[in-house]
Write a protein that holds these residues in place. Structure first.
Motif, PDB file in Angstrom:
ATOM      1  N   SER A   1      -5.787  -4.112   2.842  1.00 45.93           N
ATOM      2  CA  SER A   1      -7.138  -3.432   2.332  1.00 45.93           C
ATOM      3  C   SER A   1      -7.476  -3.040   1.484  1.00 45.93           C
ATOM      4  CB  SER A   1      -8.388  -2.870   3.311  1.00 45.93           C
ATOM      5  OG  SER A   1      -8.083  -3.063   4.938  1.00 45.93           O
ATOM      6  N   ILE A   2      -6.922  -2.371   0.823  1.00 51.94           N
ATOM      7  CA  ILE A   2      -7.542  -2.113  -1.245  1.00 51.94           C
ATOM      8  C   ILE A   2      -6.987  -3.210  -1.428  1.00 51.94           C
ATOM      9  CG2 ILE A   2      -6.295  -0.653  -2.551  1.00 51.94           C
ATOM     10  CD1 ILE A   2      -5.742   1.267  -0.300  1.00 51.94           C
ATOM     11  N   THR A   3      -6.207  -4.054  -1.879  1.00 48.77           N
ATOM     12  CA  THR A   3      -5.624  -5.724  -2.482  1.00 48.77           C
ATOM     13  C   THR A   3      -6.504  -6.437  -2.128  1.00 48.77           C
ATOM     14  OG1 THR A   3      -3.164  -4.298  -1.667  1.00 48.77           O
ATOM     15  CG2 THR A   3      -3.874  -7.136  -2.867  1.00 48.77           C
ATOM     16  N   ALA A   4      -7.421  -6.368  -0.750  1.00 48.22           N
ATOM     17  CA  ALA A   4      -7.891  -7.467  -0.679  1.00 48.22           C
ATOM     18  C   ALA A   4      -9.720  -6.979  -0.922  1.00 48.22           C
ATOM     19  CB  ALA A   4      -8.329  -8.146   0.817  1.00 48.22           C
ATOM     20  N   MET A   5      -9.400  -5.712  -1.866  1.00 50.60           N
ATOM     21  CA  MET A   5     -10.767  -5.866  -2.578  1.00 50.60           C
ATOM     22  C   MET A   5     -10.675  -5.477  -3.274  1.00 50.60           C
ATOM     23  SD  MET A   5     -12.361  -2.779   0.884  1.00 50.60           S
ATOM     24  CE  MET A   5     -13.535  -2.659   0.327  1.00 50.60           C
ATOM     25  N   GLY A   6     -10.129  -5.665  -4.645  1.00 49.89           N
ATOM     26  CA  GLY A   6      -9.381  -5.705  -5.835  1.00 49.89           C
ATOM     27  C   GLY A   6      -9.219  -5.054  -6.836  1.00 49.89           C
ATOM     28  N   VAL A   7      -9.020  -3.944  -6.058  1.00 50.89           N
ATOM     29  CA  VAL A   7      -7.959  -2.840  -6.524  1.00 50.89           C
ATOM     30  C   VAL A   7      -5.856  -3.063  -7.042  1.00 50.89           C
ATOM     31  CG1 VAL A   7      -7.030   0.151  -6.744  1.00 50.89           C
ATOM     32  CG2 VAL A   7      -8.634  -0.817  -5.520  1.00 50.89           C
ATOM     33  N   LYS A   8      -6.147  -2.314  -8.730  1.00 48.69           N
ATOM     34  CA  LYS A   8      -5.301  -2.549  -9.111  1.00 48.69           C
ATOM     35  C   LYS A   8      -3.731  -1.643  -9.822  1.00 48.69           C
ATOM     36  CE  LYS A   8      -6.766  -7.573  -8.399  1.00 48.69           C
ATOM     37  NZ  LYS A   8      -5.512  -8.440  -7.597  1.00 48.69           N
ATOM     38  N   GLU A   9      -4.238  -0.570  -9.804  1.00 49.51           N
ATOM     39  CA  GLU A   9      -3.964   0.464 -10.443  1.00 49.51           C
ATOM     40  C   GLU A   9      -4.008   1.213  -8.442  1.00 49.51           C
ATOM     41  OE1 GLU A   9      -1.692   0.924 -12.041  1.00 49.51           O
ATOM     42  OE2 GLU A   9      -2.157  -0.515 -13.252  1.00 49.51           O
ATOM     43  N   ILE A  10      -1.907   1.703  -7.931  1.00 51.90           N
ATOM     44  CA  ILE A  10      -2.031   2.010  -6.174  1.00 51.90           C
ATOM     45  C   ILE A  10      -1.256   3.281  -6.411  1.00 51.90           C
ATOM     46  CG2 ILE A  10      -2.215   2.686  -4.174  1.00 51.90           C
ATOM     47  CD1 ILE A  10      -3.153  -0.611  -4.035  1.00 51.90           C
ATOM     48  N   TYR A  11      -1.728   4.678  -6.432  1.00 52.17           N
ATOM     49  CA  TYR A  11      -0.544   5.935  -6.153  1.00 52.17           C
ATOM     50  C   TYR A  11      -0.624   6.446  -5.240  1.00 52.17           C
ATOM     51  CZ  TYR A  11      -0.376   5.986 -11.489  1.00 52.17           C
ATOM     52  OH  TYR A  11      -0.730   5.457 -12.283  1.00 52.17           O
ATOM     53  N   LEU A  12       0.512   5.948  -4.123  1.00 57.34           N
ATOM     54  CA  LEU A  12       0.989   6.800  -2.827  1.00 57.34           C
ATOM     55  C   LEU A  12       1.529   8.362  -3.200  1.00 57.34           C
ATOM     56  CD1 LEU A  12       1.444   3.870  -0.073  1.00 57.34           C
ATOM     57  CD2 LEU A  12      -0.181   4.483  -0.828  1.00 57.34           C
ATOM     58  N   VAL A  13       1.297   9.174  -2.694  1.00 49.67           N
ATOM     59  CA  VAL A  13       1.137  10.602  -3.122  1.00 49.67           C
ATOM     60  C   VAL A  13       1.446  11.339  -1.378  1.00 49.67           C
ATOM     61  CG1 VAL A  13      -0.093  10.473  -5.382  1.00 49.67           C
ATOM     62  CG2 VAL A  13      -1.159  11.728  -4.049  1.00 49.67           C
ATOM     63  N   ASN A  14       2.323  12.672  -2.390  1.00 47.15           N
ATOM     64  CA  ASN A  14       2.855  13.473  -1.297  1.00 47.15           C
ATOM     65  C   ASN A  14       1.280  14.621  -1.425  1.00 47.15           C
ATOM     66  OD1 ASN A  14       4.110  14.911   0.777  1.00 47.15           O
ATOM     67  ND2 ASN A  14       4.644  15.845  -0.648  1.00 47.15           N
ATOM     68  N   SER A  15       1.180  14.673  -0.072  1.00 49.99           N
ATOM     69  CA  SER A  15       0.163  16.672   0.297  1.00 49.99           C
ATOM     70  C   SER A  15       0.544  17.112   1.307  1.00 49.99           C
ATOM     71  CB  SER A  15      -0.954  15.203   0.919  1.00 49.99           C
ATOM     72  OG  SER A  15      -1.907  16.261   1.340  1.00 49.99           O
ATOM     73  N   SER A  16       0.067  18.489   1.745  1.00 50.55           N
ATOM     74  CA  SER A  16       0.480  19.375   2.635  1.00 50.55           C
ATOM     75  C   SER A  16       0.516  19.014   3.796  1.00 50.55           C
ATOM     76  CB  SER A  16      -0.433  20.865   2.132  1.00 50.55           C
ATOM     77  OG  SER A  16       0.080  21.040   2.794  1.00 50.55           O
ATOM     78  N   ARG A  17      -0.206  17.869   4.183  1.00 57.06           N
ATOM     79  CA  ARG A  17      -0.786  17.553   5.384  1.00 57.06           C
ATOM     80  C   ARG A  17       0.138  16.280   5.570  1.00 57.06           C
ATOM     81  NH1 ARG A  17      -6.994  19.408   5.413  1.00 57.06           N
ATOM     82  NH2 ARG A  17      -6.799  21.099   6.681  1.00 57.06           N
ATOM     83  N   VAL A  18       0.991  15.553   4.757  1.00 52.52           N
ATOM     84  CA  VAL A  18       1.398  14.233   4.893  1.00 52.52           C
ATOM     85  C   VAL A  18       2.496  15.085   5.779  1.00 52.52           C
ATOM     86  CG1 VAL A  18       2.766  12.556   4.111  1.00 52.52           C
ATOM     87  CG2 VAL A  18       0.434  13.282   3.146  1.00 52.52           C
ATOM     88  N   GLU A  19       3.017  13.782   6.884  1.00 49.90           N
ATOM     89  CA  GLU A  19       4.655  14.566   7.175  1.00 49.90           C
ATOM     90  C   GLU A  19       6.025  14.148   6.518  1.00 49.90           C
ATOM     91  OE1 GLU A  19       4.434  13.430  11.245  1.00 49.90           O
ATOM     92  OE2 GLU A  19       2.498  14.188  11.872  1.00 49.90           O
ATOM     93  N   LYS A  20       7.045  14.899   6.516  1.00 56.45           N
ATOM     94  CA  LYS A  20       7.489  14.250   5.738  1.00 56.45           C
ATOM     95  C   LYS A  20       9.228  13.348   6.028  1.00 56.45           C
ATOM     96  CE  LYS A  20       8.873  19.503   4.105  1.00 56.45           C
ATOM     97  NZ  LYS A  20      10.093  20.015   4.021  1.00 56.45           N
ATOM     98  N   SER A  21       8.483  12.973   7.225  1.00 53.64           N
ATOM     99  CA  SER A  21       8.638  11.971   8.014  1.00 53.64           C
ATOM    100  C   SER A  21       8.475  10.130   7.297  1.00 53.64           C
ATOM    101  CB  SER A  21       8.543  11.469   9.520  1.00 53.64           C
ATOM    102  OG  SER A  21       8.289  11.965  10.169  1.00 53.64           O
ATOM    103  N   PHE A  22       6.954  10.941   7.146  1.00 48.81           N
ATOM    104  CA  PHE A  22       6.762   9.569   5.993  1.00 48.81           C
ATOM    105  C   PHE A  22       7.415   8.920   5.229  1.00 48.81           C
ATOM    106  CE2 PHE A  22       2.179  10.545   7.888  1.00 48.81           C
ATOM    107  CZ  PHE A  22       2.342  10.383   8.743  1.00 48.81           C
ATOM    108  N   TRP A  23       7.799   9.804   4.398  1.00 47.13           N
ATOM    109  CA  TRP A  23       8.931   9.334   3.256  1.00 47.13           C
ATOM    110  C   TRP A  23       9.490   8.682   3.671  1.00 47.13           C
ATOM    111  CZ3 TRP A  23       6.435   8.763  -0.916  1.00 47.13           C
ATOM    112  CH2 TRP A  23       5.163   9.064  -1.698  1.00 47.13           C
ATOM    113  N   GLN A  24      10.301   8.639   4.893  1.00 46.92           N
ATOM    114  CA  GLN A  24      11.703   7.705   5.003  1.00 46.92           C
ATOM    115  C   GLN A  24      11.591   6.301   5.863  1.00 46.92           C
ATOM    116  OE1 GLN A  24      14.451   9.609   3.577  1.00 46.92           O
ATOM    117  NE2 GLN A  24      13.155  11.340   2.993  1.00 46.92           N
ATOM    118  N   SER A  25      10.380   5.980   5.552  1.00 51.45           N
ATOM    119  CA  SER A  25       9.715   4.587   6.205  1.00 51.45           C
ATOM    120  C   SER A  25      10.006   3.668   5.790  1.00 51.45           C
ATOM    121  CB  SER A  25       8.344   4.987   6.852  1.00 51.45           C
ATOM    122  OG  SER A  25       7.927   3.460   7.154  1.00 51.45           O
ATOM    123  N   PRO A  26      11.124   2.615   6.546  1.00 55.89           N
ATOM    124  CA  PRO A  26      11.533   1.609   6.064  1.00 55.89           C
ATOM    125  C   PRO A  26      10.438   0.884   5.659  1.00 55.89           C
ATOM    126  CG  PRO A  26      11.426   1.079   8.257  1.00 55.89           C
ATOM    127  CD  PRO A  26      11.421   2.723   8.125  1.00 55.89           C
TER     128      PRO A  26
END
Length: 236
Positions: free
Chosen positions: A94-119
């Motif tokens: 959705s983000i790409t389709a809407m024309g966003v060209k700079e994206i930062y995926l960041v950590n946060s206290s509520r982001v589970e650590k396991s998410f960063w291990q995802s393939p």
């Protein structure tokens, strides 16, 4: 697929070869035949038309004309707390389709650590989702996607420069300021996980000039909040 998005290595002079997922789509969805015309584009390049010259059992050959620029990007830098992997795929499309060209995926206290291990965070997997978003929107410009696993150093060392010269906003359900509408200048928008960033993270963002804004009293899923915020800031 509203655009057949080609990689440069698929092209030889004025012809292109299509196989795999794209070839299957031509046959089963578009029911393409020799002589049919399809919309095409080249990643990070122009768009145009392709005429199907040959259909084999596993690939198609197209005669191509590239003569149109892609649609303009929207002036938005998006800072997004890493969603759960299955939601990330839909959200990134959705983000790409809407024309966003700079994206930062960041950590946060509520982001589970396991998410960063995802393939799903492998470069090839992320690229695949962005390509699907580009094909949906008839765009060719691939977003720049960055991963930042440490929230505090990212905010303190990088984010101020990233947001420089733009209106810096953070989506937060606990604030009295509504999200602005129809922005006519660049925006840097930070979106937390469901439930928002924790107070410490909001304070850190505020310390470098981010203003908290809301979409109303309802707490939305990330995959809903992201397009809602983008379409409010930059309506089509």
């Amino acid at each position: 697929m509203n655009l057949l998005l080609l990689k440069p290595d698929q092209i030889t002079q004025q012809s292109a070869t299509v196989s795999g997922r794209q070839f299957d789509h031509l046959l089963t969805v578009q029911r393409a035949q020799v002589g049919d015309s399809v919309r095409i584009g080249v990643i990070d390049g122009p768009m145009g038309q392709g005429i199907i010259k040959a259909l084999g059992s596993e690939q198609a050959t197209l005669e191509i004309t590239l003569d149109s620029p892609p649609p303009p990007a929207i002036p938005l830098r998006l800072i997004l707390a890493l969603p759960r992997p299955k939601m990330l795929r839909r959200t990134l499309q959705s983000i790409t389709a809407m024309g966003v060209k700079e994206i930062y995926l960041v950590n946060s206290s509520r982001v589970e650590k396991s998410f960063w291990q995802s393939p799903f965070l492998q470069p090839e997997a992320l690229e695949e989702q962005m390509i699907l978003g580009l094909e949906q929107a008839r765009d060719t410009q691939m977003p720049n996607l960055h991963l930042r696993k440490r929230f505090k150093p990212f905010v303190e060392d990088e984010l101020g420069n990233i947001a420089k010269g733009s209106q810096a906003l953070v989506a937060h359900p606990v604030t009295e300021v509504p999200c602005p509408i129809n922005c006519d200048s660049a925006v840097t928008l930070a979106i937390g996980p469901e439930g928002g960033f924790i107070p410490y993270e909001i304070e850190l963002l505020s310390s470098i000039g981010f203003q908290s804004v809301h979409l109303g009293p309802r707490i939305l899923r990330v995959e809903v909040a992201v397009p809602a915020l983008i379409s409010r800031l930059f309506p089509a």
